[in-house]
Design an enzyme around this catalytic site. Structure first.
Site, PDB file in Angstrom:
ATOM      1  CD  GLU A  13      14.741 -28.274  22.676  1.00 10.59           C
ATOM      2  OE1 GLU A  13      15.318 -28.830  21.717  1.00 10.59           O
ATOM      3  OE2 GLU A  13      13.597 -27.758  22.645  1.00 10.59           O
TER       4      GLU A  13
ATOM      5  CD  GLU B 152      14.126 -26.039  17.685  1.00 15.76           C
ATOM      6  OE1 GLU B 152      13.686 -27.179  16.884  1.00 15.76           O
ATOM      7  OE2 GLU B 152      15.053 -26.177  18.451  1.00 15.76           O
TER       8      GLU B 152
HETATM    9  C1  GAL Z   1      14.947 -29.418  19.095  1.00 18.83           C
HETATM   10  C2  GAL Z   1      13.547 -29.573  19.363  1.00 18.83           C
HETATM   11  C3  GAL Z   1      13.216 -30.767  20.097  1.00 18.83           C
HETATM   12  C4  GAL Z   1      13.801 -31.979  19.490  1.00 18.83           C
HETATM   13  C5  GAL Z   1      15.344 -31.718  19.702  1.00 18.83           C
HETATM   14  C6  GAL Z   1      16.193 -33.008  19.324  1.00 18.83           C
HETATM   15  O1  GAL Z   1      15.466 -28.882  18.195  1.00 18.83           O
HETATM   16  O2  GAL Z   1      13.018 -28.281  19.807  1.00 18.83           O
HETATM   17  O3  GAL Z   1      11.664 -30.898  20.228  1.00 18.83           O
HETATM   18  O4  GAL Z   1      13.472 -32.201  18.612  1.00 18.83           O
HETATM   19  O5  GAL Z   1      15.548 -30.737  19.004  1.00 18.83           O
HETATM   20  O6  GAL Z   1      17.595 -32.597  19.222  1.00 18.83           O
END
Ligand code: GAL
Length: 834
Positions: A529, A422
């Site tokens: 993710e 990100e």
């Molecule tokens: C994502 C990020 C992670 C964590 C997560 C929490 O956007 O890449 O590191 O922060 O959100 O929801």
């Protein structure tokens, strides 16, 4: 661990017998973690040899000073960083290199120091390294005094915070090694092994070996490579001549054929060892080992991921590096335990979010069978927190990225390189930043000619930077695809537009995923993710709490962090989905290579969406103490071959209250629920709903689920109403330890009633006492808001459970743990180390 040591020792003995070379092996890799002095606080003279450090604390590395501290709202890390202290710390070690070693090369390797370290030997600065997650080393040889006392001093500066979006730890939190070699030796990270043309019948192993010559005369050496199987048999070998000029390095290549190779896979992670020998004037002057896994794989835009010719889904999780109550201080058994718990769930992949991990994690992934996405950075030039790596990026990114790839590229478990998570450069509305193309070319070392720049004039600086990072990776390892975790799904994303992404990776954005084949024709895809589902282990909201079976979305006020979302799979962050939604999406779309769930374990820091006093995350499938939440069994039912029948919640409610009972199961056609023997109906999962649910009226006694297949009962699970807390139950995960001063036993502590039923709401304070050859390495209970210290000899239970971690002192024998709590009968267990 023991088995591995035996194996390698066996390999060496065999080679000594079979290779007609000198048995002298002058490479030694010594654990250099013992006997350091530590002081928190700056001490400008502490690099000097004469500095008096006798009053400093004596400890062994790895060490994390932050985990020893108290939580405070005022700590500069903020709740995002775990609300634990930062600061500046110094470490010193005095050692005497033997006179007999004079003439050898001594190199000190730091697997990771958080952060901004500067290392001194005998008062001379050897260098500084800002990035806290990178492995680095220094040559000690020029400044060493043989046969005399030498002093290594390390200054660590983690005072400027926040610099990380999660808990980083503070200090020399990974292992430190002293590597001794002769003047002519395999260079640092000097082998590169690639398997090609892999089939069950044969595989080609292409080996590149870099040899360093630190003498002042040119040499001609032979490089011999032996591939050794897990039984210690040599299965292929090769030899080449390699001239190396004085003070230089040279590279030699070899190609070995392996007949009927044992292939590496997640179920059978078969590891060969490549033994490299450097032979000078008929004498073996170096021996070096590289783990080798032979496997073929592909990521396909239509078919997804294939390993050794068989399509499979990557069922992975993201992990940060902390080890719960042990903090960031690396402990192999603690990492192994995390991986065992995940493997048991059916997990087959780890994303090292969002930084280079401890090398031990990768070794374990090689040997336990995980598909690793290895990640370099959480930010590039644009910062995410006020003091983060962005301020070092321009100067250090090239060096850090190269070292990261060189260190890790031989791990068979790594299948994907990630060059960022990100990063803010992705956004389509992120302009070409503050740099013009010409400036970027100069500052970021793109090395482009005026012609190339003109041609690429169309491309944004952000896309060019993406390309540059990808080129650096490809130069060192063209065999693995590159991705990034992106939360800007738009094809106008600068990273995507660079063309340098081999795999499109989305963080979340399930709604955009069906459009991937249309938006990115020909590109493979993975969910980097997924599912930031929120849950607190042991807490359940009931229908009377006005939350029904329907999704409980972000619109609820998140005011009380004690009672974060219930464990039902109906709660998630607004940018995510439920676990079931993503599982179904992946199941129904062949083109999706798989996912890395956010996250496998809870981690310290980032308690989003809560603030103080919440200080650790709610995202994990497993809580911070290592106790599975209910979602664990959903994944186990869907991902693993194990038979699963999991019923929840507990059975301690108010008589007459409506309670939603959920069940995750597999290997059965139907499940039937009984309350005190009365059927509550038969249910089955459907392709659309991966759980069974009953709304029932609570009455004290028993709730039981029966699973049937073809009409036959194949499983039963009963939960009884617990009475008053009466006793403590202690269950160690291992009762036999290695007497190595590092091995751990994780002891689960449960508050149970007189009949041994878990009291699901108990919060009794439990005191621990240890006698014998162990000490308490940490205590926890998984509560994200507990202000109790992780380093202590007591802990309150949280929803009936807590954890105490015993560490062996280095001595063999027995250790006895006694747990006491007011009003409860005490419990004892023993662990034995040898
Ligand atoms: C994502 C990020 C992670 C964590 C997560 C929490 O956007 O890449 O590191 O922060 O959100 O929801």
């Amino acid at each position: 661990m023991k088995k591995l040591a035996y194996l390698l020792c066996g390999v060496c003995c065999l080679l000594l017998a079979s290779c007609a070379t000198s048995p002298e092996n002058i490479r030694e890799r010594v654990d250099f973690g013992e006997g350091w002095r530590f002081q928190l606080g700056d001490e400008p003279q502490a690099m000097n040899v004469a500095f008096a450090d006798e009053d400093w604390r004596l400890l062994n590395l790895p060490h994390d000073w932050a985990i020893e501290g108290d939580f405070s709202e005022d700590n500069p890390s903020g709740t995002g960083g775990g609300a634990l202290p930062g600061g500046i710390g110094w470490y010193r070690k005095t050692f005497v290199p033997e006179k007999a070693d004079a003439g050898k090369q001594f190199r000190i390797v730091f697997d990771g120091v958080y952060m901004n370290s500067e290392v001194f030997l005998n008062g001379v600065s050897l260098g500084h390294r800002p990035y806290g997650y990178i492995t680095f080393s220094y040559d000690l040889t020029p400044h060493l005094k043989w046969g005399e006392e030498n002093v290594i001093a390390v200054r660590v500066d983690n005072s400027e915070q926040p610099n990380s979006r999660w808990y980083s730890g503070c200090g020399i939190y990974r292992n430190v090694w002293l590597v001794k070699t002769g003047a002519v030796h395999v260079a640092e990270w000097g082998t590169y092994v690639v398997s090609e043309n892999v089939s069950d019948a044969q595989a080609d192993l292409n080996i590149r070996t870099r040899v360093a010559n630190e003498s002042d005369a040119s040499v001609q050496v032979k490089v011999r490579s032996f591939l050794i199987d897990a039984e210690g048999q040599i299965v292929a070998s090769g030899e080449t001549e390699c001239p190396v000029e004085a003070g230089k390095e040279s590279e030699t290549s070899q190609s070995l054929q392996v007949e009927q190779p044992e292939l590496w896979s997640v179920d059978t992670p078969y590891i060969y060892t490549l033994l490299t020998e450097v032979v000078q004037d008929g004498k073996t002057v170096d021996r070096y080992e590289t783990p080798v896994g032979i496997r073929s794989f592909s990521f396909d835009a239509e078919k997804g991921f294939t390993l050794n010719g068989k399509p499979m889904k990557i069922n992975g999780v993201c992990m940060h590096h902390d080890l719960g109550c042990l903090g960031a201080a690396v402990n192999v058994r603690a990492i192994e335990r995390q991986l065992e718990i995940l493997k048991e769930m059916g997990c087959n992949g780890i994303r090292c979010s969002h930084n280079p991990p401890a090398p031990e994690l990768l070794d374990l992934c090689d040997r336990m069978g995980f598909i690793v996405m290895d990640e370099s950075f959480d930010m590039w030039r644009k910062k995410k927190t006020s003091h983060d790596y962005a301020r070092y990026f321009d100067e250090w990114y090239e060096r850090d990225l190269r070292d990261f790839i060189l260190r890790d590229r031989n791990h068979p478990s790594i299948f994907i390189w990630s060059i960022g998570n990100e990063v803010l450069e992705q956004w389509s509305d992120a302009k070409a930043d503050t740099l013009s193309l010409e400036e970027a070319n100069l500052i970021l070392n793109f090395g482009h000619s005026a012609d190339m720049l003109a041609k690429e004039g169309e491309m944004s600086v952000n896309s060019l930077l993406t390309k540059r990072l990808a080129e650096l990776v490809k130069e060192l390892d063209p065999t693995r695809p590159i991705t990034t975790g992106c939360n800007e799904p738009n094809p106008a994303n600068h990273l995507f537009k660079s063309g340098a992404m081999d795999i499109i990776g989305y963080n979340y954005h399930n709604a955009n995923i069906p459009d991937v084949p249309k938006n990115f024709p020909g590109k493979p895809f993975i969910i980097t993710e997924s599912n930031s589902a929120l849950a607190t282990r042991g807490y359940y909201r009931m229908p009377s709490d006005k939350v029904t079976i329907c999704p409980d979305r972000w619109d609820k006020p998140y005011t009380d962090p004690t009672f974060a979302c219930s464990a039902y799979d109906n709660c998630h962050v607004p940018w995510g989905n439920t676990h079931e939604e993503t599982l179904k999406l992946i199941r129904d779309n062949a083109f999706i290579s798989g996912q890395y769930v956010w996250t496998g374990f809870d981690y310290i820091g980032e308690p989003t969406p809560y603030g103080w006093p919440a200080r650790s995350s709610y995202f994990g499938i497993v809580d911070l103490a290592g106790f599975p939440k209910d979602a664990y069994y959903l994944y186990q039912a869907e991902w693993s071959d194990k038979t699963v029948l999991h019923l929840f919640p507990h059975w301690n409610w108010t008589p007459g209250q409506d309670v939603d009972m959920w069940c995750y199961y597999n290997h059965a056609d139907e499940v039937e629920l009984f309350v005190n023997g009365k059927s509550q109906g038969v249910r089955s999962k459907t392709p659309d709903c991966l759980h069974a649910v009953w709304r029932v009226k609570f009455e004290p006694g028993s709730v039981k689920v029966v699973a049937r297949k073809g009409g036959e009962t194949v499983g039963e699970k009963e939960i009884r109403t617990a009475g008053e807390p009466a006793q403590i139950r202690l269950t160690p995960d291992r009762a036999q330890l290695d007497a190595d001063g590092k091995d751990l036993s994780f002891v689960t502590v449960e508050i149970v009633d007189k009949d041994g039923t878990l009291c699901p709401n108990a919060d009794n304070l439990v005191n621990f006492q240890v006698e014998g050859n162990a000490f308490i390495a940490g205590v926890d209970n998984g509560s994200p808001i507990s202000m109790e210290r992780f380093k202590d000899n007591k802990r309150k239970a949280f929803y009936g459970k807590c954890l105490v971690v015993l560490q062996n002192t280095g001595k063999p024998g027995e250790a006895k743990l006694t747990a006491t709590s007011e009003g409860l009968s005490q419990a004892e267990i023993s662990v034995v180390a040898e």
